[in-house]
Design a protein around this motif. Structure first.
Motif, mmCIF file in Angstrom:
data_model
loop_
_atom_site.group_PDB
_atom_site.id
_atom_site.type_symbol
_atom_site.label_atom_id
_atom_site.label_comp_id
_atom_site.label_asym_id
_atom_site.label_seq_id
_atom_site.Cartn_x
_atom_site.Cartn_y
_atom_site.Cartn_z
ATOM 1 N N SER A 33 0.791 -1.231 -0.072
ATOM 2 C CA SER A 33 -0.053 -0.074 -0.107
ATOM 3 C C SER A 33 0.960 1.107 -0.156
ATOM 4 O O SER A 33 0.317 2.352 -0.068
ATOM 5 C CB SER A 33 -0.979 0.023 1.132
ATOM 6 N N SER A 34 2.271 0.895 -0.062
ATOM 7 C CA SER A 34 2.855 2.353 -0.029
ATOM 8 C C SER A 34 4.013 1.950 -1.107
ATOM 9 O O SER A 34 4.588 0.752 -1.170
ATOM 10 C CB SER A 34 3.475 2.818 1.284
ATOM 11 N N MET A 35 4.579 2.949 -1.841
ATOM 12 C CA MET A 35 5.667 2.742 -2.902
ATOM 13 C C MET A 35 6.828 2.366 -2.055
ATOM 14 O O MET A 35 7.339 3.188 -0.925
ATOM 15 C CB MET A 35 5.836 4.004 -3.419
ATOM 16 N N GLU A 36 7.912 1.400 -2.505
ATOM 17 C CA GLU A 36 8.957 0.951 -2.014
ATOM 18 C C GLU A 36 9.975 0.943 -3.035
ATOM 19 O O GLU A 36 9.802 0.959 -4.188
ATOM 20 C CB GLU A 36 8.911 -0.238 -1.290
ATOM 21 N N HIS A 37 11.381 0.930 -2.692
ATOM 22 C CA HIS A 37 12.239 0.779 -4.035
ATOM 23 C C HIS A 37 12.002 -0.456 -4.877
ATOM 24 O O HIS A 37 12.472 -0.453 -5.853
ATOM 25 C CB HIS A 37 13.731 1.001 -3.229
ATOM 26 N N HIS A 87 -1.472 -3.472 -5.041
ATOM 27 C CA HIS A 87 -2.122 -2.048 -5.304
ATOM 28 C C HIS A 87 -1.750 -1.695 -6.707
ATOM 29 O O HIS A 87 -0.679 -2.211 -7.333
ATOM 30 C CB HIS A 87 -1.443 -1.116 -4.338
ATOM 31 N N VAL A 88 -2.187 -0.527 -7.008
ATOM 32 C CA VAL A 88 -1.763 0.221 -8.244
ATOM 33 C C VAL A 88 -1.069 1.833 -7.902
ATOM 34 O O VAL A 88 -1.960 2.313 -7.109
ATOM 35 C CB VAL A 88 -2.834 0.282 -9.323
ATOM 36 N N ALA A 89 -0.017 2.109 -8.423
ATOM 37 C CA ALA A 89 0.332 3.660 -8.317
ATOM 38 C C ALA A 89 0.238 4.144 -9.456
ATOM 39 O O ALA A 89 0.562 3.689 -10.642
ATOM 40 C CB ALA A 89 1.820 3.363 -7.749
ATOM 41 N N LYS A 90 0.134 5.613 -9.380
ATOM 42 C CA LYS A 90 0.188 6.331 -10.799
ATOM 43 C C LYS A 90 1.521 7.341 -10.596
ATOM 44 O O LYS A 90 1.885 7.740 -9.501
ATOM 45 C CB LYS A 90 -1.116 7.030 -10.873
ATOM 46 N N VAL A 91 1.808 7.907 -11.780
ATOM 47 C CA VAL A 91 3.150 8.587 -11.801
ATOM 48 C C VAL A 91 2.658 9.622 -12.961
ATOM 49 O O VAL A 91 2.445 9.169 -14.102
ATOM 50 C CB VAL A 91 4.196 7.951 -11.846
ATOM 51 N N ASN A 92 2.945 10.757 -12.765
ATOM 52 C CA ASN A 92 2.741 11.809 -13.970
ATOM 53 C C ASN A 92 4.429 11.925 -14.712
ATOM 54 O O ASN A 92 5.296 12.081 -13.998
ATOM 55 C CB ASN A 92 2.387 13.292 -13.471
ATOM 56 N N VAL A 93 4.413 11.451 -15.854
ATOM 57 C CA VAL A 93 5.654 11.370 -16.468
ATOM 58 C C VAL A 93 5.948 12.738 -17.448
ATOM 59 O O VAL A 93 5.051 12.688 -18.334
ATOM 60 C CB VAL A 93 5.663 9.972 -17.042
ATOM 61 N N ASP A 118 16.731 10.968 -6.672
ATOM 62 C CA ASP A 118 16.603 10.649 -5.317
ATOM 63 C C ASP A 118 15.177 10.487 -4.752
ATOM 64 O O ASP A 118 14.937 9.969 -3.576
ATOM 65 C CB ASP A 118 17.159 11.498 -4.417
ATOM 66 N N LYS A 119 14.398 11.401 -5.152
ATOM 67 C CA LYS A 119 13.121 11.338 -4.756
ATOM 68 C C LYS A 119 12.002 10.653 -5.468
ATOM 69 O O LYS A 119 10.540 11.186 -5.583
ATOM 70 C CB LYS A 119 12.742 13.132 -4.877
ATOM 71 N N ILE A 120 12.478 9.934 -6.313
ATOM 72 C CA ILE A 120 11.417 9.229 -7.341
ATOM 73 C C ILE A 120 10.250 8.423 -6.697
ATOM 74 O O ILE A 120 8.983 8.666 -7.139
ATOM 75 C CB ILE A 120 12.308 8.221 -8.251
ATOM 76 N N LEU A 121 10.298 7.893 -5.452
ATOM 77 C CA LEU A 121 9.350 7.233 -4.618
ATOM 78 C C LEU A 121 8.272 8.360 -4.326
ATOM 79 O O LEU A 121 7.021 8.147 -4.407
ATOM 80 C CB LEU A 121 9.877 6.511 -3.629
ATOM 81 N N ASP A 122 8.691 9.557 -4.238
ATOM 82 C CA ASP A 122 7.511 10.653 -3.820
ATOM 83 C C ASP A 122 6.820 10.924 -4.942
ATOM 84 O O ASP A 122 5.698 11.568 -4.845
ATOM 85 C CB ASP A 122 8.200 11.835 -3.399
#
Length: 131
Positions: A33-37, A87-93, A118-122
């Motif tokens: 439920s949270s992004m991890e490396h 889960h599914v996560a979204k990212v604005n590319v 360094d802040k990609i997970l955010d």
């Protein structure tokens, strides 16, 4: 700054392919439920998939251009593979995020090669729990 796994990508001829122009919102299947490396590891980074290290797409991240396609493809996976995702996560590319291009016969599938950050997970937001 280069792409994640740039040294490995450089060993594959014509990799990555040309960049899809414009900004996109992409969706990725993740493990919790949270992004991890670990959610950003390409297939070939796993020693079990050493045989795929010569394949360009195996150094990128599998993503989809809409939530419905991400969930539909999840449901088509064998049960053992589905058990890896929750889960599914979204990212604005944007253009400075990395390289992205359509892959496979699925018109909604993109392979994403992000730039080292360094802040990609955010930049990823968890949007839905998978069924």
């Amino acid at each position: 700054m280069g792409l994640y796994y740039q040294k490995n990508i450089d060993k594959v001829e014509n990799c990555p392919l040309s960049n899809h122009e414009g900004d996109l919102v992409l969706f990725r299947l993740i493990k919790s439920s949270s992004m991890e490396h670990d959610d950003l590891l390409p297939k070939s980074a796993n020693p079990r998939y050493k045989a795929t290290q010569h394949e360009c797409e195996s150094w990128g991240l599998s993503t989809y251009d809409n939530l419905k396609s991400a969930v539909s493809n999840f449901l088509l996976m064998p049960e053992k593979l589905r058990s890896r995702f929750s889960h599914v996560a979204k990212v604005n590319v944007t253009s400075d995020f990395g390289i992205k291009y359509k892959t496979l016969d699925d018109k909604s599938h993109f392979t994403l090669f992000p730039m080292e950050d360094d802040k990609i997970l955010d930049k990823f937001t968890v949007v839905e729990k998978l069924p």
